[in-house]
Write a protein that holds these residues in place. Structure first.
Motif, short mmCIF file in Angstrom:
data_model
loop_
_atom_site.label_atom_id
_atom_site.label_comp_id
_atom_site.label_asym_id
_atom_site.label_seq_id
_atom_site.Cartn_x
_atom_site.Cartn_y
_atom_site.Cartn_z
N PRO A 245 26.04 20.87 -7.28
CA PRO A 245 24.79 20.98 -6.53
C PRO A 245 23.59 20.56 -7.38
O PRO A 245 23.64 20.56 -8.61
CB PRO A 245 24.71 22.47 -6.19
N ALA A 246 22.52 20.19 -6.71
CA ALA A 246 21.25 19.87 -7.36
C ALA A 246 20.13 20.35 -6.45
O ALA A 246 20.26 20.34 -5.22
CB ALA A 246 21.13 18.37 -7.62
N ARG A 247 19.03 20.77 -7.05
CA ARG A 247 17.88 21.23 -6.28
C ARG A 247 16.73 20.24 -6.47
O ARG A 247 16.41 19.86 -7.58
CB ARG A 247 17.43 22.62 -6.75
N LEU A 248 16.13 19.82 -5.37
CA LEU A 248 14.99 18.92 -5.43
C LEU A 248 13.76 19.70 -5.87
O LEU A 248 13.22 20.50 -5.11
CB LEU A 248 14.76 18.25 -4.08
N ALA A 249 13.31 19.46 -7.10
CA ALA A 249 12.13 20.16 -7.62
C ALA A 249 10.85 19.57 -7.05
O ALA A 249 9.93 20.30 -6.71
CB ALA A 249 12.12 20.10 -9.15
N HIS A 250 10.77 18.25 -6.99
CA HIS A 250 9.65 17.62 -6.30
C HIS A 250 10.00 16.17 -5.97
O HIS A 250 10.93 15.59 -6.52
CB HIS A 250 8.32 17.72 -7.08
N LEU A 251 9.24 15.61 -5.04
CA LEU A 251 9.44 14.24 -4.59
C LEU A 251 8.09 13.57 -4.45
O LEU A 251 7.20 14.06 -3.74
CB LEU A 251 10.18 14.22 -3.24
#
Length: 271
Positions: A245-251
């Motif tokens: 899994p990975a979490r989107l910290a910012h875009l």
């Protein structure tokens, strides 16, 4: 597309799409971008960040086999900030040779960042063979080299002894123990690691669970069949690594071009 070499000033505005809509105007000091990319501490008292670029259809380089041909001004802004925040740039020797890396200087003008950063931005080569590009070996400030047992002897012929880190893998002294190499950098006070690839080194680091976060720029172009992905098998025949899994910290989004710049947290995927 605009290559990094052609960019001389920050002219690309960026929208922060996540965590909340925000507009980050060009700023020579890049205070807001530096705050957005401020490293969170990972494992072993260090932070390991990887920065890569990919096309919409997954290509890691352009028709010239170089990543510079799929970069643009938005990517260049973040690229400079990540280097300004780092203590070291970690790179596979093959990628350094192909992309024409030279001795590094910390990007000027970016004032934000941790006070305990290393005074110099070190270039660190990972190489199984120990061979160092001549232009780097002959530089006034040669790179640090992380290598195995045999590679250390080769590198030692070209570099001062204090620039060679021998990190042989258990059971295979010809290979490199990346975790031991990172530990050696930490022992030198080089705790903020920015890895710039290439794909083989990224795969090896992911396999060893050494990456705290992955920054990926998605360049708004397609290159078709031919270019590889940002991750490539470091050793032929190894089984595929399990999905993680990975979490989107910012875009971030560059409205002028459509470029997307994502920061993925790998060691804290769920909040």
């Amino acid at each position: 597309m605009v290559t990094l070499a052609a960019v001389t000033s920050a002219t690309a505005p960026l929208d922060v799409v996540l965590p909340a809509p925000e507009h980050v105007a060009p700023d020579p000091a890049e205070e807001r971008l530096a705050a957005l990319y401020s490293p969170a501490w990972g494992t072993a008292g260090r932070h390991v960040r990887v920065n890569m670029v990919s096309t919409v259809d997954g290509g890691a380089w352009g028709p010239d086999h170089l990543s510079g041909s799929i970069n643009d001004e938005a990517d260049w802004r973040v690229f400079r900030v990540l280097r300004a925040l780092a203590d070291v740039v970690l790179i596979g020797a093959g990628t350094a040779r192909l992309e024409g890396y030279t001795a590094l200087e910390r990007p000027g003008g970016i004032t934000a960042g941790p006070d305990d950063r290393a005074a110099r931005l070190e270039l660190v080569l990972v190489t199984r063979s120990g061979r160092v590009p001549t232009a780097l070996a002959d530089a006034d400030r040669p790179p640090l080299v992380v290598t195995g047992a045999a590679g250390a002897q080769v590198a030692g012929d070209a570099l001062p002894a204090d620039r060679v880190i021998a990190a042989p893998a258990p059971g295979d002294p010809e290979s490199v123990d990346l975790a031991a190499g990172l530990d050696a950098l930490t022992d030198r006070g080089l705790r903020r690691v920015l890895c710039e690839g290439g794909p083989h080194l990224l795969e090896a680091m992911l396999r060893a669970d050494l990456v705290d976060e992955l920054c990926v720029t998605t360049s708004p172009c397609l290159v078709g069949a031919g270019p590889g992905r940002i991750v490539a098998a470091s050793v032929p025949g190894l089984p595929a690594t399990p999905a993680r899994p990975a979490r989107l910290a910012h875009l971030l989004h560059a409205p002028a071009t459509g470029t997307l710049l994502a920061r993925w947290d790998l060691h804290d995927p769920v909040r």
